[in-house]
Write a protein that holds these residues in place. Structure first.
Motif, PDB file in Angstrom:
ATOM      1  N   ALA A 143      11.413   1.654  13.885  1.00  6.57           N
ATOM      2  CA  ALA A 143      12.565   1.487  12.856  1.00  6.57           C
ATOM      3  C   ALA A 143      12.703   0.457  12.048  1.00  6.57           C
ATOM      4  O   ALA A 143      13.316   0.362  11.203  1.00  6.57           O
ATOM      5  CB  ALA A 143      13.934   2.224  13.584  1.00  6.57           C
ATOM      6  N   SER A 144      12.349  -0.348  12.549  1.00  4.82           N
ATOM      7  CA  SER A 144      12.781  -2.383  12.114  1.00  4.82           C
ATOM      8  C   SER A 144      11.789  -2.846  11.211  1.00  4.82           C
ATOM      9  O   SER A 144      12.012  -2.817  10.711  1.00  4.82           O
ATOM     10  CB  SER A 144      13.251  -2.827  13.359  1.00  4.82           C
ATOM     11  N   PHE A 145      10.646  -2.428  11.848  1.00  6.11           N
ATOM     12  CA  PHE A 145       9.696  -2.949  11.043  1.00  6.11           C
ATOM     13  C   PHE A 145       9.210  -2.969   9.989  1.00  6.11           C
ATOM     14  O   PHE A 145       8.896  -3.665   8.934  1.00  6.11           O
ATOM     15  CB  PHE A 145       7.799  -2.361  11.384  1.00  6.11           C
ATOM     16  N   GLU A 146       9.436  -2.218   8.793  1.00  8.15           N
ATOM     17  CA  GLU A 146       9.863  -1.837   7.580  1.00  8.15           C
ATOM     18  C   GLU A 146      11.273  -3.327   7.727  1.00  8.15           C
ATOM     19  O   GLU A 146      10.156  -3.929   6.223  1.00  8.15           O
ATOM     20  CB  GLU A 146      10.797  -0.516   7.364  1.00  8.15           C
ATOM     21  N   TYR A 147      11.969  -3.052   7.782  1.00  8.27           N
ATOM     22  CA  TYR A 147      13.075  -4.544   7.109  1.00  8.27           C
ATOM     23  C   TYR A 147      12.058  -5.668   7.919  1.00  8.27           C
ATOM     24  O   TYR A 147      12.321  -6.865   7.143  1.00  8.27           O
ATOM     25  CB  TYR A 147      14.383  -4.359   8.433  1.00  8.27           C
ATOM     26  N   VAL A 148      11.959  -5.524   8.682  1.00 12.18           N
ATOM     27  CA  VAL A 148      10.939  -7.155   9.532  1.00 12.18           C
ATOM     28  C   VAL A 148       9.602  -8.171   7.777  1.00 12.18           C
ATOM     29  O   VAL A 148       9.906  -8.776   7.509  1.00 12.18           O
ATOM     30  CB  VAL A 148      10.273  -6.540  10.440  1.00 12.18           C
ATOM     31  N   VAL A 149       8.887  -6.505   7.522  1.00 15.65           N
ATOM     32  CA  VAL A 149       8.036  -7.028   6.803  1.00 15.65           C
ATOM     33  C   VAL A 149       8.202  -6.872   5.017  1.00 15.65           C
ATOM     34  O   VAL A 149       7.353  -7.369   5.164  1.00 15.65           O
ATOM     35  CB  VAL A 149       6.071  -6.098   7.131  1.00 15.65           C
ATOM     36  N   THR A 150       9.488  -6.485   4.805  1.00 14.89           N
ATOM     37  CA  THR A 150       9.919  -6.817   3.739  1.00 14.89           C
ATOM     38  C   THR A 150      10.692  -8.333   4.002  1.00 14.89           C
ATOM     39  O   THR A 150      11.338  -8.332   2.575  1.00 14.89           O
ATOM     40  CB  THR A 150       9.852  -5.403   2.799  1.00 14.89           C
ATOM     41  N   ALA A 172       0.461  -1.301  -0.178  1.00 12.73           N
ATOM     42  CA  ALA A 172       0.411   0.445   0.152  1.00 12.73           C
ATOM     43  C   ALA A 172       0.698   1.375   0.248  1.00 12.73           C
ATOM     44  O   ALA A 172       2.083   1.125   0.769  1.00 12.73           O
ATOM     45  CB  ALA A 172      -1.358   0.009   1.440  1.00 12.73           C
ATOM     46  N   PRO A 173       0.099   2.478  -0.641  1.00  9.96           N
ATOM     47  CA  PRO A 173       1.149   3.607  -0.477  1.00  9.96           C
ATOM     48  C   PRO A 173       1.291   3.943   0.891  1.00  9.96           C
ATOM     49  O   PRO A 173       0.684   5.567   0.889  1.00  9.96           O
ATOM     50  CB  PRO A 173       0.666   4.993  -1.782  1.00  9.96           C
ATOM     51  N   CYS A 174       1.691   3.544   1.826  1.00 13.06           N
ATOM     52  CA  CYS A 174       2.147   4.354   3.168  1.00 13.06           C
ATOM     53  C   CYS A 174       2.993   4.372   3.527  1.00 13.06           C
ATOM     54  O   CYS A 174       4.104   2.953   3.266  1.00 13.06           O
ATOM     55  CB  CYS A 174       0.970   4.497   4.077  1.00 13.06           C
ATOM     56  N   ASP A 175       3.803   4.805   4.722  1.00 10.64           N
ATOM     57  CA  ASP A 175       4.849   4.315   5.440  1.00 10.64           C
ATOM     58  C   ASP A 175       4.819   2.690   5.585  1.00 10.64           C
ATOM     59  O   ASP A 175       3.324   2.752   6.831  1.00 10.64           O
ATOM     60  CB  ASP A 175       5.405   5.977   6.136  1.00 10.64           C
ATOM     61  N   ARG A 176       5.202   1.917   5.928  1.00 15.76           N
ATOM     62  CA  ARG A 176       5.551   0.785   6.490  1.00 15.76           C
ATOM     63  C   ARG A 176       5.166   1.009   8.038  1.00 15.76           C
ATOM     64  O   ARG A 176       4.342   0.037   8.672  1.00 15.76           O
ATOM     65  CB  ARG A 176       6.450  -0.667   5.641  1.00 15.76           C
ATOM     66  N   SER A 177       6.095   1.946   8.408  1.00 14.93           N
ATOM     67  CA  SER A 177       6.239   1.810  10.448  1.00 14.93           C
ATOM     68  C   SER A 177       4.366   2.402  10.904  1.00 14.93           C
ATOM     69  O   SER A 177       4.510   1.947  11.943  1.00 14.93           O
ATOM     70  CB  SER A 177       7.078   2.775  10.502  1.00 14.93           C
ATOM     71  N   ALA A 178       3.738   3.207   9.733  1.00 12.75           N
ATOM     72  CA  ALA A 178       2.191   3.056  10.208  1.00 12.75           C
ATOM     73  C   ALA A 178       1.420   1.344  10.421  1.00 12.75           C
ATOM     74  O   ALA A 178       0.862   1.786  11.387  1.00 12.75           O
ATOM     75  CB  ALA A 178       1.750   4.491   9.045  1.00 12.75           C
ATOM     76  N   ILE A 179       1.872   0.742   9.407  1.00 17.63           N
ATOM     77  CA  ILE A 179       1.389  -0.609  10.147  1.00 17.63           C
ATOM     78  C   ILE A 179       1.664  -0.946  11.546  1.00 17.63           C
ATOM     79  O   ILE A 179       0.530  -1.153  12.351  1.00 17.63           O
ATOM     80  CB  ILE A 179       1.419  -1.279   9.008  1.00 17.63           C
ATOM     81  N   TRP A 180       2.881  -0.656  11.563  1.00 16.04           N
ATOM     82  CA  TRP A 180       3.056  -0.782  13.252  1.00 16.04           C
ATOM     83  C   TRP A 180       2.342  -0.217  14.191  1.00 16.04           C
ATOM     84  O   TRP A 180       2.331  -0.506  14.890  1.00 16.04           O
ATOM     85  CB  TRP A 180       4.791  -0.893  13.002  1.00 16.04           C
ATOM     86  N   LEU A 181       2.211   1.130  14.180  1.00 14.70           N
ATOM     87  CA  LEU A 181       1.862   1.757  14.932  1.00 14.70           C
ATOM     88  C   LEU A 181       0.381   1.864  15.009  1.00 14.70           C
ATOM     89  O   LEU A 181       0.156   2.028  16.357  1.00 14.70           O
ATOM     90  CB  LEU A 181       1.756   3.321  14.621  1.00 14.70           C
ATOM     91  N   GLY A 182       0.403   1.616  14.277  1.00 12.41           N
ATOM     92  CA  GLY A 182      -1.811   0.989  13.012  1.00 12.41           C
ATOM     93  C   GLY A 182      -1.480   0.070  14.532  1.00 12.41           C
ATOM     94  O   GLY A 182      -3.430  -0.096  15.516  1.00 12.41           O
ATOM     95  N   LYS A 183      -0.709  -0.847  13.978  1.00  8.04           N
ATOM     96  CA  LYS A 183      -1.264  -2.461  15.055  1.00  8.04           C
ATOM     97  C   LYS A 183      -1.454  -2.186  15.971  1.00  8.04           C
ATOM     98  O   LYS A 183      -1.096  -2.619  17.272  1.00  8.04           O
ATOM     99  CB  LYS A 183       0.134  -3.562  14.903  1.00  8.04           C
TER     100      LYS A 183
END
Length: 213
Positions: free
Chosen positions: A205-212, A88-99
Motif C-alpha cells: 500500500a505504501s510503495f507508491e508514496y515511497v517511490v514518488t 511506466a503505465p502500470c500500477d506502481r505497487s507492481a514494481i514492489w511485488l515484482g521486486k
C-alpha cells in the motif's frame, strides 16, 4: 492473465534475467552464507545447544538477505531507470511485488545451499525449521524491498538500509528460532505468518508514496 499480473511477471522476469547475465547477487549471497556457517562451525564449542546453533543460522540468513537487498535496486540506480519504472503505465505497487518475488527467489536459492550446509555442520533439519525459513523469506522480502527502495534514493544507502532493516528483522529471528526449537512451534509459525501478512499489506500500500517522493 490480468494486466497487473502481467506487469508483475515482466518485472520479476527482468530481475531474474539480469541476475543470470551479471551473476552479481546470488553468488555473493551464497559465498557469504556458506562462509558464515563455516566460521560458526569452527568457532562454536563442541556440544553447543540447539538454540545457539539455530540462532547462528538465523543471523546468517538475515545478513545474507541484507546483502541481496542492497543490490535489489542497483541496476535501476546505476542506469537511472527507477524514474522510468515509476513513469511506466502500470500500477506502481507492481514494481514492489515484482521486486519482492525476485528477492524471495534469490533468498531461496541461497538457502538451498545454506540449509544443507547447516545440517552438515550442526544438526539435521526439521520440518519446523524449513517452514519457518519459508515464512521468514516472504516477510524479509516484503519489508526489505520497500526499505531498499527508500534507501536507493539516499547517498548513504549502504548505511541507511541496515539501520532501517535490522530492527524490523528482529521479530523474524525471534519467530524463526522459536519455531525451530520450541516444543509447540505452531504459535511461532502463526506469528511469522501474521508478520508476513501485515508487512506485505503495508509495503504494497505504501510503495507508491515511497517511490514518488
Amino acid at each position: 492473465m490480468s494486466a497487473y499480473a502481467g506487469d508483475v511477471a515482466a518485472l520479476a522476469r527482468k530481475d531474474l534475467l539480469l541476475e543470470l547475465r551479471s551473476r552479481d547477487t546470488v553468488p555473493a549471497m551464497l559465498l557469504f552464507v556458506v562462509s558464515a556457517l563455516t566460521i560458526f562451525h569452527f568457532a562454536l564449542p563442541s556440544g553447543s545447544s540447539a538454540r545457539a546453533e539455530t540462532g547462528l543460522l538465523w543471523i546468517a540468513i538475515v545478513f545474507t538477505a541484507l546483502l541481496g537487498l542492497t543490490r535489489a535496486f542497483a541496476a535501476e540506480r546505476e542506469q537511472s531507470l527507477l524514474d522510468g519504472l515509476v513513469l511506466a503505465p502500470c500500477d506502481r505497487s507492481a514494481i514492489w511485488l515484482g521486486k519482492t518475488i525476485g528477492v524471495t527467489l534469490f533468498l531461496v536459492l541461497a538457502e538451498l545451499v545454506a540449509l544443507p550446509a547447516f545440517a552438515l555442520f550442526f544438526h539435521p533439519l526439521s520440518w519446523e525449521l524449513v517452514a519457518a525459513v519459508a515464512l521468514a523469506d516472504v516477510g524479509i522480502a516484503a519489508i526489505g524491498t520497500l526499505l531498499a527502495a527508500i534507501a536507493a534514493a539516499s547517498r548513504a544507502r549502504e548505511l541507511l538500509l541496515p539501520l532501517l532493516f535490522l530492527p524490523l528483522a528482529i521479530p523474524v529471528v525471534i519467530g524463526g528460532v522459536g519455531a525451530s526449537i520450541a516444543a509447540n512451534p505452531g504459535s511461532f509459525l502463526a506469528f511469522l505468518g501474521l508478520y508476513d501478512g501485515v508487512f506485505a499489506i503495508l509495503s504494497w500500500a505504501s510503495f507508491e508514496y515511497v517511490v514518488t517522493e
